[in-house]
Motif scaffolding. Structure first.
Motif, PDB file in Angstrom:
ATOM      1  N   PRO A  74       0.268   4.949   0.622  1.00 30.29           N
ATOM      2  CA  PRO A  74      -0.807   5.806   1.120  1.00 30.29           C
ATOM      3  C   PRO A  74      -1.011   7.063   0.262  1.00 30.29           C
ATOM      4  N   TYR A 129      12.826  10.576  -3.117  1.00 35.09           N
ATOM      5  CA  TYR A 129      11.783   9.779  -2.466  1.00 35.09           C
ATOM      6  C   TYR A 129      12.308   8.385  -2.112  1.00 35.09           C
ATOM      7  N   VAL A 189       0.844  -1.196   0.000  1.00 36.37           N
ATOM      8  CA  VAL A 189       0.000   0.000   0.000  1.00 36.37           C
ATOM      9  C   VAL A 189       0.877   1.243   0.000  1.00 36.37           C
TER      10      VAL A 189
HETATM   11  O1  PNS Z   1       5.365   1.617  -6.536  1.00 37.85           O
HETATM   12  P1  PNS Z   1       5.395   2.629  -5.417  1.00 37.85           P
HETATM   13  O2  PNS Z   1       4.017   3.245  -5.225  1.00 37.85           O
HETATM   14  O3  PNS Z   1       6.456   3.675  -5.587  1.00 37.85           O
HETATM   15  O4  PNS Z   1       5.773   1.792  -4.092  1.00 37.85           O
HETATM   16  C1  PNS Z   1       5.842   2.436  -2.841  1.00 37.85           C
HETATM   17  C2  PNS Z   1       5.679   1.394  -1.712  1.00 37.85           C
HETATM   18  C3  PNS Z   1       4.326   0.699  -1.848  1.00 37.85           C
HETATM   19  C4  PNS Z   1       6.784   0.365  -1.822  1.00 37.85           C
HETATM   20  C5  PNS Z   1       5.771   2.151  -0.352  1.00 37.85           C
HETATM   21  O5  PNS Z   1       4.742   3.095  -0.255  1.00 37.85           O
HETATM   22  C6  PNS Z   1       5.742   1.191   0.822  1.00 37.85           C
HETATM   23  O6  PNS Z   1       6.754   0.633   1.185  1.00 37.85           O
HETATM   24  N1  PNS Z   1       4.535   0.987   1.420  1.00 37.85           N
HETATM   25  C7  PNS Z   1       4.358   0.089   2.540  1.00 37.85           C
HETATM   26  C8  PNS Z   1       4.197   0.882   3.841  1.00 37.85           C
HETATM   27  C9  PNS Z   1       5.550   1.294   4.391  1.00 37.85           C
HETATM   28  O7  PNS Z   1       6.347   0.467   4.780  1.00 37.85           O
HETATM   29  N2  PNS Z   1       5.803   2.616   4.395  1.00 37.85           N
HETATM   30  C10 PNS Z   1       7.039   3.183   4.881  1.00 37.85           C
HETATM   31  C11 PNS Z   1       8.120   3.147   3.839  1.00 37.85           C
HETATM   32  S1  PNS Z   1       9.306   4.346   4.187  1.00 37.85           S
END
Ligand code: PNS
Length: 161
Positions: free
Chosen positions: A39, A97, A37
């Motif tokens: 967010p 990011y 996910v």
């Molecule tokens: O394909 P994306 O949207 O760039 O992937 C981003 C993702 C899903 C890998 C990132 O949002 C994530 O790791 N989500 C899980 C929740 C989490 O651990 N968040 C903190 C990461 S710093």
């Protein structure tokens, strides 16, 4: 066994993702593609649909599995005993990011490394959002997504004019 987790939204999986997954599968004994996910994004496909699409396009890569998790990535990585988180980097604009996430995940679970694979030049501009936008206007997405999932994406996203 050296396990890597390759997390993402995969909404939907693109040829850019597939290239990274394939290359990661040559570096590690097992790669778990994790539908996670983000967010900050609203998904167009359910996580089950995304998992199904990924499985359809990776069925010929023997050491790749697909899973879904709606918690913290660091917790999942710890649970599976993975040693690495694999992410694809397209351009400098991705870096800030991704760097922030890599540092955060390292803090939350120091035993795993984030490994960045640079995208192929032809996939630099490619993203799931671009694919969705083109599909919604009835454009040709066959250069951007694997053939096995073309129909599913078009059926879901094409606008009814
Ligand atoms: O394909 P994306 O949207 O760039 O992937 C981003 C993702 C899903 C890998 C990132 O949002 C994530 O790791 N989500 C899980 C929740 C989490 O651990 N968040 C903190 C990461 S710093």
């Amino acid at each position: 066994m050296r396990i890597a987790v390759c997390p993402g939204s995969f909404d939907p999986v693109t040829l850019g993702h597939l290239d990274i997954i394939l290359r990661a599968s040559k570096l590690f004994d097992k790669v778990i593609i994790l539908v996670s996910v983000n967010p900050g994004k609203t998904a167009s496909f359910t996580s089950e649909e995304r998992v199904e699409m990924i499985r359809a396009v990776t069925s010929d890569i023997p050491n790749v599995e697909t899973d879904v998790f709606d918690g913290l990535l660091a917790d999942y990585v710890k649970k599976t005993g993975a040693i690495a988180i694999v992410k694809g980097l397209r351009a400098v604009s991705d870096f800030e990011y991704e760097f922030q996430m890599a540092l955060t995940n390292k803090k939350l679970y120091p035993d795993a490394e984030t490994v960045f694979l640079t995208t192929k030049a032809e996939n630099m501009y490619l993203s799931s959002s671009v694919v969705k936008q083109i599909a919604s206007f009835g454009g040709d997405i066959s250069h951007f997504v694997p053939p096995q999932i073309l129909g599913v994406i078009k059926k879901r996203l094409i606008k009814n004019y």
